[in-house]
Scaffold this motif. Structure first.
Motif, PDB file in Angstrom:
ATOM      1  N   PHE A  48       0.948  -1.310  -0.454  1.00  8.75           N
ATOM      2  CA  PHE A  48       0.026  -0.084   0.008  1.00  8.75           C
ATOM      3  C   PHE A  48       0.867   1.737   0.100  1.00  8.75           C
ATOM      4  N   CYS A 100     -10.921   8.375  10.007  1.00 11.46           N
ATOM      5  CA  CYS A 100      -9.719   8.869   9.077  1.00 11.46           C
ATOM      6  C   CYS A 100     -10.715   8.623   8.212  1.00 11.46           C
ATOM      7  N   ASN A 185     -13.831  13.779  -3.460  1.00 12.71           N
ATOM      8  CA  ASN A 185     -13.848  12.425  -3.919  1.00 12.71           C
ATOM      9  C   ASN A 185     -14.200  12.542  -5.050  1.00 12.71           C
ATOM     10  N   GLU A 273     -12.197   6.021  -3.251  1.00 10.20           N
ATOM     11  CA  GLU A 273     -13.703   6.118  -1.972  1.00 10.20           C
ATOM     12  C   GLU A 273     -15.221   6.845  -3.232  1.00 10.20           C
TER      13      GLU A 273
HETATM   14  N1  LIG Z   1      -4.381   7.241   0.917  1.00  7.06           N
HETATM   15  C1  LIG Z   1      -4.351   8.683   1.090  1.00  7.06           C
HETATM   16  O1  LIG Z   1      -3.522   9.264  -0.072  1.00  7.06           O
HETATM   17  C2  LIG Z   1      -5.313   9.002   2.000  1.00  7.06           C
HETATM   18  C3  LIG Z   1      -5.581  10.667   2.638  1.00  7.06           C
HETATM   19  C4  LIG Z   1      -6.354  10.764   3.372  1.00  7.06           C
HETATM   20  C5  LIG Z   1      -6.874  10.224   3.764  1.00  7.06           C
HETATM   21  N2  LIG Z   1      -7.524   8.561   3.051  1.00  7.06           N
HETATM   22  C6  LIG Z   1      -8.216   7.956   3.046  1.00  7.06           C
HETATM   23  O2  LIG Z   1      -7.999   6.911   4.098  1.00  7.06           O
HETATM   24  C7  LIG Z   1      -9.412   5.439   3.871  1.00  7.06           C
HETATM   25  C8  LIG Z   1      -7.987   4.443   3.922  1.00  7.06           C
HETATM   26  O3  LIG Z   1      -7.461   4.297   2.854  1.00  7.06           O
HETATM   27  P1  LIG Z   1      -6.789   3.942   2.084  1.00  7.06           P
HETATM   28  O4  LIG Z   1      -5.915   4.676   1.208  1.00  7.06           O
HETATM   29  O5  LIG Z   1      -5.485   4.153   3.602  1.00  7.06           O
HETATM   30  O6  LIG Z   1      -7.290   2.604   1.379  1.00  7.06           O
HETATM   31  P2  LIG Z   1      -5.624   1.770   0.906  1.00  7.06           P
HETATM   32  O7  LIG Z   1      -6.423   2.156  -0.710  1.00  7.06           O
HETATM   33  O8  LIG Z   1      -4.286   2.587   0.341  1.00  7.06           O
HETATM   34  O9  LIG Z   1      -5.947   0.459   1.266  1.00  7.06           O
HETATM   35  C9  LIG Z   1      -7.339   0.317   1.008  1.00  7.06           C
HETATM   36  C10 LIG Z   1      -7.152  -0.559   2.424  1.00  7.06           C
HETATM   37  O10 LIG Z   1      -8.634  -1.701   2.461  1.00  7.06           O
HETATM   38  C11 LIG Z   1      -8.641  -1.841   4.073  1.00  7.06           C
HETATM   39  N3  LIG Z   1      -9.785  -3.166   3.778  1.00  7.06           N
HETATM   40  C12 LIG Z   1     -10.344  -3.932   2.291  1.00  7.06           C
HETATM   41  N4  LIG Z   1     -11.042  -4.217   2.573  1.00  7.06           N
HETATM   42  C13 LIG Z   1     -11.488  -3.964   4.292  1.00  7.06           C
HETATM   43  C14 LIG Z   1     -11.849  -4.587   5.234  1.00  7.06           C
HETATM   44  N5  LIG Z   1     -13.319  -5.927   4.310  1.00  7.06           N
HETATM   45  N6  LIG Z   1     -12.603  -4.577   6.140  1.00  7.06           N
HETATM   46  C15 LIG Z   1     -11.763  -3.313   6.654  1.00  7.06           C
HETATM   47  N7  LIG Z   1     -10.734  -3.160   5.803  1.00  7.06           N
HETATM   48  C16 LIG Z   1     -10.699  -3.409   4.686  1.00  7.06           C
HETATM   49  C17 LIG Z   1      -6.952  -2.544   3.157  1.00  7.06           C
HETATM   50  O11 LIG Z   1      -6.933  -3.461   4.416  1.00  7.06           O
HETATM   51  C18 LIG Z   1      -6.371  -1.668   3.082  1.00  7.06           C
HETATM   52  O12 LIG Z   1      -5.890  -0.908   4.444  1.00  7.06           O
HETATM   53  C19 LIG Z   1     -10.312   6.094   2.889  1.00  7.06           C
HETATM   54  O13 LIG Z   1     -10.843   6.697   3.219  1.00  7.06           O
HETATM   55  C20 LIG Z   1      -9.265   7.088   2.164  1.00  7.06           C
HETATM   56  O14 LIG Z   1     -10.606   8.269   1.603  1.00  7.06           O
HETATM   57  C21 LIG Z   1      -6.159   8.810   2.281  1.00  7.06           C
END
Ligand SMILES: NC(=O)c1ccc[n+]([C@@H]2O[C@H](COP(=O)([O-])OP(=O)(O)OC[C@H]3O[C@@H](n4cnc5c(N)ncnc54)[C@H](O)[C@@H]3O)[C@@H](O)[C@H]2O)c1
Ligand SMILES: O=P(O)(O)OC[C@H](O)CO
Length: 322
Positions: A48, A100, A185, A273
Motif C-alpha cells: 500500500f 480518518c 472524492n 472512495e
Molecule cells: N491514501 C491517502 O492519501 C489518503 C489520505 C487521506 C485520507 N485517506 C482515506 O483513508 C481511508 C483509507 O484509505 P487508504 O488510502 O489508507 O487505503 P488503501 O487504498 O491504501 O488500502 C485499502 C485499505 O482497505 C482495507 N480493507 C479492504 N477490505 C477491507 C475490509 N473488508 N475491512 C477493513 N478494511 C479493509 C485494506 O486492508 C487497506 O488497508 C479512505 O477513506 C481514504 O479516503 C486516504
C-alpha cells in the motif's frame, strides 16, 4: 509519552504511523498478514505504500487486541468497512478515537461520526484535509483539519499529534470536515473524466468551481458551516485531488473518461472512495432536496452511462445565474 494505535494498514494508516512515530510508539493493525510481516521485518508496506522506509517506532499487528491499550486510536479503514471494523475493535470507552476515512456509508447515508456513534460512546474526532499519503510519509509539509465537537479533546489530540511538517488546524464543525472529504472524492472523479476525455483545463476549472458550489449546498443543507467547506477539508482537498494523478479518485475518472471498463479500473487493493460515495451522495442529496448535477453525472457514469452523452446532458442543462 503518548502511545498511538492505528486500525488500517493501507497507504494512509501507514503514512500516519510513520508521522506519529516521531511523537510516540505506534501499534499498526493491518488485515493482511503479509503487510504485517513486511512492516515488522523489512520496515516497508510494499502493498500500500511502496518505497517508503518506515521508522522503528511502528509495530505492526494482525490482532486488534494489541490496539486496545493505546492512548489514542486512529481508525483508517475505508468508509464502507468502518462499522464492521470498529465493532470488532472493542476499544475501552474512554479512549479517544480519530476517524480518518472520507466517505458516506451506503444504505444508511451516514457520515463516519454518525456510524461510530451507533457503536461506541468514546470521545471522537475527525481528521480530514489535503494529504497524499506518500507525501506525508516522506515528511513533506501538510496542513489538515482535526475536527471535534469537544474543544478540550481537540486541543489535546492536536498537541499529541502535531509535527513540524504535520500541521493540525482545529475545528468544531465535524459535519463540515466530513462532508468536504466525502464530496471531494466524487468531484475528483469528475475532474479525471474531463482529463481522460480531453475536455481541457477550462472545463476542469469550471468543474472545480461548480463542484465546490454543490459541496457547499449539500454541506449547508446537512448542517455544516460554509466556511469549513471553504477550508482545508473542503476546498483545500478538492483542489489537491482535482489536479493530480496521484489521486486514486482522479485516476479512476481519467480511466472512465478514456472509456476503459469500470471493473478494470476498480481492480486491485487500493480504494477510490468516490466510487462508493457517488451513488450514496446522490441519494442523500435527493433526500435533502439539494441539486448536485456533477455528482449525479459521476454516479451515472459509474452505473454504466456513456461518457459523451453524460457530458452533453450536463452541458445542456438550462442556463442560470451563478
Ligand atoms: N491514501 C491517502 O492519501 C489518503 C489520505 C487521506 C485520507 N485517506 C482515506 O483513508 C481511508 C483509507 O484509505 P487508504 O488510502 O489508507 O487505503 P488503501 O487504498 O491504501 O488500502 C485499502 C485499505 O482497505 C482495507 N480493507 C479492504 N477490505 C477491507 C475490509 N473488508 N475491512 C477493513 N478494511 C479493509 C485494506 O486492508 C487497506 O488497508 C479512505 O477513506 C481514504 O479516503 C486516504
Ligand atoms: O487518492 P485519493 O483520491 O483517495 O486522495 C487521497 C486523499 O484523500 C487526499 O487528501
Amino acid at each position: 509519552m503518548t502511545t498511538f494505535g492505528i486500525i488500517g494498514g493501507g497507504a494512509w494508516g501507514t503514512a500516519l504511523a510513520a508521522t506519529l512515530a516521531g511523537n510516540g510508539p505506534v501499534t499498526l493493525w493491518a488485515r493482511e498478514a503479509d503487510v504485517v510481516a513486511a512492516i515488522n521485518s523489512a520496515r516497508e508496506n510494499p502493498q500500500f505504500l511502496p518505497g517508503v522506509p518506515l521508522p522503528a517506532g511502528i509495530t505492526a499487528t494482525a490482532d486488534l487486541a494489541d490496539i486496545v491499550a493505546s492512548d489514542i486510536v486512529l481508525v483508517v479503514v475505508p468508509a464502507q468497512h468502518l462499522r464492521a471494523t470498529l465493532a470488532l475493535a472493542a476499544l475501552p470507552a474512554t479512549t479517544p478515537i480519530i476517524l480518518c476515512a472520507k466517505g458516506i456509508e451506503a444504505g444508511s447515508h451516514k457520515l463516519m461520526l454518525e456510524v461510530a456513534r451507533d457503536l461506541v460512546p468514546n470521545p471522537i474526532a475527525v481528521l480530514s484535509g489535503p494529504s497524499f499519503a506518500h507525501e506525508v510519509a516522506a515528511g513533506k509539509p501538510c496542513a489538515i483539519t482535526l475536527a471535534s465537537e469537544n474543544k478540550a479533546l481537540g486541543e489535546r489530540l492536536i498537541a499529541a499529534m502535531a509535527r513540524p511538517t504535520f500541521r493540525l488546524y482545529q475545528s468544531d464543525d465535524v459535519l463540515g470536515a466530513e462532508i468536504g472529504g466525502a464530496v471531494k472524492n466524487v468531484l475528483a472523479i469528475a475532474c479525471g473524466v474531463v482529463e481522460g476525455a480531453g475536455l481541457g483545463l477550462n472545463a476542469r476549472a469550471a468543474l472545480i468551481a461548480r463542484g465546490f458550489a454543490e459541496m457547499t449546498r449539500f454541506g449547508v443543507a446537512r448542517g455544516a458551516r460554509a466556511e469549513t467547506l471553504a477550508g482545508l477539508s473542503g476546498l483545500g482537498d478538492l483542489v489537491l485531488t482535482c489536479s493530480s494523478e496521484n489521486s486514486r479518485n482522479f485516476r479512476l475518472g481519467v480511466g472512465l473518461g478514456q472509456g476503459r471498463p469500470l471493473a478494470d479500473l476498480l481492480a486491485g487493493p487500493a480504494v477510490a472512495e468516490g466510487a462508493a460515495t457517488a451513488p450514496v451522495l446522490v441519494e442523500a442529496a435527493r433526500a435533502a432536496q439539494v441539486d448536485m448535477p456533477i455528482c449525479a453525472a459521476v454516479a451515472a457514469l459509474l452505473a454504466g452511462a456513456p461518457v459523451k452523452e453524460t457530458i452533453s446532458a450536463l452541458l445542456a442543462r438550462p442556463l442560470k445565474a451563478e
